[in-house]
Design an enzyme around this catalytic site. Structure first.
Site, PDB file in Angstrom:
ATOM      1  CE1 TYR A 105      -3.234  -2.866   0.888  1.00  0.00           C
ATOM      2  CE2 TYR A 105      -2.908  -2.425   3.203  1.00  0.00           C
ATOM      3  CZ  TYR A 105      -3.490  -3.165   2.204  1.00  0.00           C
ATOM      4  OH  TYR A 105      -4.337  -4.198   2.522  1.00  0.00           O
ATOM      5  CB  CYS A 108       1.766   0.379   4.116  1.00  0.00           C
ATOM      6  SG  CYS A 108       2.696  -0.872   4.993  1.00  0.00           S
ATOM      7  CG  PHE A 110       4.959  -2.062   8.685  1.00  0.00           C
ATOM      8  CD1 PHE A 110       5.829  -2.112   9.763  1.00  0.00           C
ATOM      9  CD2 PHE A 110       3.614  -1.817   8.933  1.00  0.00           C
ATOM     10  CE1 PHE A 110       5.359  -1.943  11.063  1.00  0.00           C
ATOM     11  CE2 PHE A 110       3.133  -1.658  10.220  1.00  0.00           C
ATOM     12  CZ  PHE A 110       4.003  -1.705  11.294  1.00  0.00           C
ATOM     13  CB  CYS A 111       4.942  -0.761   2.093  1.00  0.00           C
ATOM     14  SG  CYS A 111       3.592  -1.892   2.472  1.00  0.00           S
TER      15      CYS A 111
HETATM   16  N1  LIG Z   1       5.034  -6.702  11.030  1.00  0.00           N
HETATM   17  C1  LIG Z   1       4.578  -6.474   9.687  1.00  0.00           C
HETATM   18  C2  LIG Z   1       3.372  -5.576   9.742  1.00  0.00           C
HETATM   19  C3  LIG Z   1       2.734  -5.410   8.375  1.00  0.00           C
HETATM   20  C4  LIG Z   1       1.361  -4.759   8.468  1.00  0.00           C
HETATM   21  O1  LIG Z   1       0.738  -4.725   9.527  1.00  0.00           O
HETATM   22  N2  LIG Z   1       0.885  -4.287   7.331  1.00  0.00           N
HETATM   23  C5  LIG Z   1      -0.442  -3.696   7.280  1.00  0.00           C
HETATM   24  C6  LIG Z   1      -0.434  -2.506   6.331  1.00  0.00           C
HETATM   25  S1  LIG Z   1       0.510  -1.140   6.982  1.00  0.00           S
HETATM   26  C7  LIG Z   1      -1.410  -4.716   6.707  1.00  0.00           C
HETATM   27  O2  LIG Z   1      -1.151  -5.325   5.704  1.00  0.00           O
HETATM   28  N3  LIG Z   1      -2.532  -4.896   7.404  1.00  0.00           N
HETATM   29  C8  LIG Z   1      -3.546  -5.854   7.019  1.00  0.00           C
HETATM   30  C9  LIG Z   1      -4.594  -5.334   6.096  1.00  0.00           C
HETATM   31  O3  LIG Z   1      -4.472  -4.253   5.511  1.00  0.00           O
HETATM   32  O4  LIG Z   1      -5.552  -6.043   5.914  1.00  0.00           O
HETATM   33  C10 LIG Z   1       5.709  -5.840   8.876  1.00  0.00           C
HETATM   34  O5  LIG Z   1       6.626  -5.250   9.471  1.00  0.00           O
HETATM   35  O6  LIG Z   1       5.726  -5.988   7.634  1.00  0.00           O
END
Ligand SMILES: N[C@@H](CCC(=O)N[C@@H](CS)C(=O)NCC(=O)O)C(=O)O
Length: 327
Positions: A105, A108, A110-111
């Site tokens: 995203y 995001c 983390f991205c």
């Molecule tokens: N610990 C993971 C956390 C990743 C995360 O929580 N990503 C969120 C987006 S910022 C996500 O995909 N959430 C689930 C969703 O959108 O359904 C990392 O560091 O990559």
């Protein structure tokens, strides 16, 4: 024509926003008022369900196609030579993946951490913007979050694990990945810094609108989807951010942001970077999560009211242009 539930659209748009992990959970338990607000968003979409996030130009700009990472790092040597903190050739001569695809995203954090790493190491990558409504772009995977990085067909998940794995491949001779100190600050980014961001970018109605304007204009919404997601998402997140404040014991969100970045500046101990003369993985992580908010009101306030600006500018120069290539 396919009917799309506006509640789902807004919820998904929200989950694609900044610091989504905590947000998604909160939305699920939103108050009756918020729920009514979200329910008001039911609408018909146009035939294109589309991605909520486009893979168009990112806020930090997309670099030129860079198929030769590892061989040519100074594409514009004349101008970069004048910049004392310009990126040195960081790429490995041993690690040349042919195909790197980031499922993400746009906002995001983390991205954005992973993107900052790829940019810094000049690893060319393609982006697939995941539609937060149906996540159809990652249907092939059992992992339901982003970022997901595919390197020559092999899936990697979790931003910190992705960075660790890539770092080891780039630096195979390096005995230890990073120092305890560096690890500590990388954990601080995931456990603390990201949680301070959402209450800040949705702090007021106008800031929530600004943030959702960013989120929706960088997505692939139809006109009507964009309006619903922008106004519905902003309204919902304005309320949700108040819950997030409580959950993370934040009384004054700006004070919490300033305190966090000042803590980081103190950790630099007067050095150009945490990694001293070059950024380390802690520098890259902090920079990565701050980059999407830099040009929002909260990011402008942050730079005006704290000492982060000089380090941030050095990081911008060090990370350089995006090494994204078109898919
Ligand atoms: N610990 C993971 C956390 C990743 C995360 O929580 N990503 C969120 C987006 S910022 C996500 O995909 N959430 C689930 C969703 O959108 O359904 C990392 O560091 O990559």
């Amino acid at each position: 024509m396919r009917r799309v539930n506006g509640v789902a659209l807004i919820s998904r748009a929200i989950s694609a926003g900044f610091g989504a992990t905590t947000i998604s959970g909160t939305v699920a338990s939103s108050s009756a008022t918020q729920h009514r607000l979200l329910q008001a968003g039911t609408f018909s979409s146009c035939s294109r369900s589309g991605t909520l996030w486009c893979s168009g130009r990112s806020s930090d700009g997309i670099g030129q196609s860079n198929p030769s990472a590892g061989t040519v790092c100074f594409s514009n040597a004349a101008s970069l030579a004048q910049d004392t903190h310009a990126k040195e050739c960081q790429s490995s001569d041993k690690f040349h993946p042919k195909d790197v695809v980031l499922y993400q995203y746009e906002a995001c954090p983390f991205c954005n951490k992973v993107k900052a790493f790829l940019d810094y190491y000049d690893l060319p990558y393609k982006i697939v913007e995941v539609n937060p409504m149906n996540k159809k772009e990652i249907k092939w995977s059992d992992y339901k979050k982003v970022p997901i990085l595919k390197v020559d067909g092999v899936q990697m998940v979790d931003s910190s694990d992705i960075i660790d794995t890539l770092y080891k491949r780039i630096n195979p001779e390096s005995p230890t990945l990073d120092s305890e100190e560096e690890k500590k600050w990388r954990r601080w980014v995931d456990d603390h810094l990201v949680h301070v961001l959402s209450p800040n970018i949705y702090r007021t109605v106008s800031e929530a609108l600004e943030s959702f304007d960013y989120i929706t204009t960088h997505g692939n919404f139809s006109f009507s989807e964009r309006i619903v997601a922008k106004y519905g998402g902003a309204a919902a997140m304005y309320f949700v951010s108040k819950k997030l404040k409580k959950r993370h014991n934040i009384t004054d969100e700006r004070a919490a942001l300033y305190e966090a970045v000042e803590t980081w500046v103190d950790a630099l101990k007067g050095r150009h970077f945490h990694g001293d003369s070059n950024p380390n993985l802690a520098d890259i992580s902090v920079f990565g999560v701050l980059r999407p908010i830099r040009h929002l009101q909260s990011g402008r306030d942050m730079v005006e009211n704290t000492r982060i600006g000089e380090w941030y500018s050095r990081m911008e120069s060090a990370v350089g242009k995006s090494s994204r290539i078109q898919a």
